[in-house]
Design a protein around this motif. Structure first.
Motif, PDB file in Angstrom:
ATOM      1  N   ASN A 183       0.868  -1.181   0.000  1.00 60.84           N
ATOM      2  CA  ASN A 183       0.000   0.000   0.000  1.00 60.84           C
ATOM      3  C   ASN A 183       0.896   1.220   0.000  1.00 60.84           C
ATOM      4  OD1 ASN A 183      -2.497  -1.356   0.130  1.00 60.84           O
ATOM      5  ND2 ASN A 183      -2.216  -1.687   2.312  1.00 60.84           N
ATOM      6  N   VAL A 184       0.693   2.088  -0.971  1.00 63.08           N
ATOM      7  CA  VAL A 184       1.526   3.272  -1.126  1.00 63.08           C
ATOM      8  C   VAL A 184       0.779   4.487  -0.595  1.00 63.08           C
ATOM      9  CG1 VAL A 184       2.654   4.771  -2.824  1.00 63.08           C
ATOM     10  CG2 VAL A 184       2.696   2.303  -3.133  1.00 63.08           C
ATOM     11  N   ASP A 185       1.479   5.293   0.195  1.00 60.98           N
ATOM     12  CA  ASP A 185       0.928   6.559   0.668  1.00 60.98           C
ATOM     13  C   ASP A 185       1.006   7.537  -0.508  1.00 60.98           C
ATOM     14  OD1 ASP A 185       0.384   9.041   1.771  1.00 60.98           O
ATOM     15  OD2 ASP A 185       1.555   8.676   3.595  1.00 60.98           O
ATOM     16  N   LEU A 216       3.854  10.321  -1.764  1.00 63.28           N
ATOM     17  CA  LEU A 216       4.525  10.156  -3.049  1.00 63.28           C
ATOM     18  C   LEU A 216       4.315  11.385  -3.931  1.00 63.28           C
ATOM     19  CD1 LEU A 216       6.102   8.522  -5.127  1.00 63.28           C
ATOM     20  CD2 LEU A 216       3.945   7.394  -5.755  1.00 63.28           C
ATOM     21  N   CYS A 225       2.150   6.080  -9.484  1.00 60.95           N
ATOM     22  CA  CYS A 225       3.061   5.005  -9.107  1.00 60.95           C
ATOM     23  C   CYS A 225       3.888   4.541 -10.298  1.00 60.95           C
ATOM     24  CB  CYS A 225       2.288   3.835  -8.505  1.00 60.95           C
ATOM     25  SG  CYS A 225       1.604   4.171  -6.876  1.00 60.95           S
ATOM     26  N   LEU A 247       9.077   2.395  -4.507  1.00 66.48           N
ATOM     27  CA  LEU A 247       7.805   2.710  -3.868  1.00 66.48           C
ATOM     28  C   LEU A 247       7.721   2.203  -2.433  1.00 66.48           C
ATOM     29  CD1 LEU A 247       5.268   2.143  -6.785  1.00 66.48           C
ATOM     30  CD2 LEU A 247       6.243   4.298  -5.943  1.00 66.48           C
ATOM     31  N   ARG A 248       8.615   1.307  -2.051  1.00 62.90           N
ATOM     32  CA  ARG A 248       8.614   0.831  -0.671  1.00 62.90           C
ATOM     33  C   ARG A 248       8.932   1.960   0.312  1.00 62.90           C
ATOM     34  NH1 ARG A 248      12.485  -4.220  -1.485  1.00 62.90           N
ATOM     35  NH2 ARG A 248      13.442  -2.600  -2.749  1.00 62.90           N
ATOM     36  N   PHE A 303       7.478   4.616   0.350  1.00 69.00           N
ATOM     37  CA  PHE A 303       6.194   5.273   0.612  1.00 69.00           C
ATOM     38  C   PHE A 303       5.132   4.292   1.077  1.00 69.00           C
ATOM     39  CE2 PHE A 303       8.636   7.612  -2.496  1.00 69.00           C
ATOM     40  CZ  PHE A 303       8.680   8.858  -1.912  1.00 69.00           C
ATOM     41  N   ALA A 304       5.573   3.144   1.556  1.00 69.35           N
ATOM     42  CA  ALA A 304       4.626   2.139   2.050  1.00 69.35           C
ATOM     43  C   ALA A 304       3.899   2.665   3.276  1.00 69.35           C
ATOM     44  CB  ALA A 304       5.360   0.850   2.389  1.00 69.35           C
ATOM     45  N   SER A 305       2.605   2.393   3.312  1.00 66.88           N
ATOM     46  CA  SER A 305       1.821   2.853   4.465  1.00 66.88           C
ATOM     47  C   SER A 305       1.285   1.685   5.245  1.00 66.88           C
ATOM     48  CB  SER A 305       0.678   3.742   4.015  1.00 66.88           C
ATOM     49  OG  SER A 305      -0.172   3.066   3.115  1.00 66.88           O
TER      50      SER A 305
END
Length: 61
Positions: A5-7, A11, A46, A56-57, A59-61
């Motif tokens: 899950n990306v914030d 980002l 993304c 992208l890790r 920005f992982a949420s």
């Protein structure tokens, strides 16, 4: 394939800073990319970040 899950807000803010710095450093064409950041869907944002080599890790949420 791992799903994270990306914030998206974080980002998007990171990319605003990235392109904003380029614009103020004299790289005018980055202004177009900066404007595009606001209009990209979450998925497109993304994809753009991954194309730029951004992990992208971060920005992982």
């Amino acid at each position: 394939m791992t799903t994270i899950n990306v914030d998206i807000d974080a980002l998007r803010e990171y990319l605003r800073d990235y392109y904003g710095t380029a614009v103020f450093s004299g790289f005018g064409p980055a202004l177009l990319d900066l404007a595009d950041i606001e209009n990209l869907s979450d998925y497109e944002l993304c994809q753009k970040a991954e194309d730029m080599g951004i992990d992208l890790r971060r920005f992982a949420s």
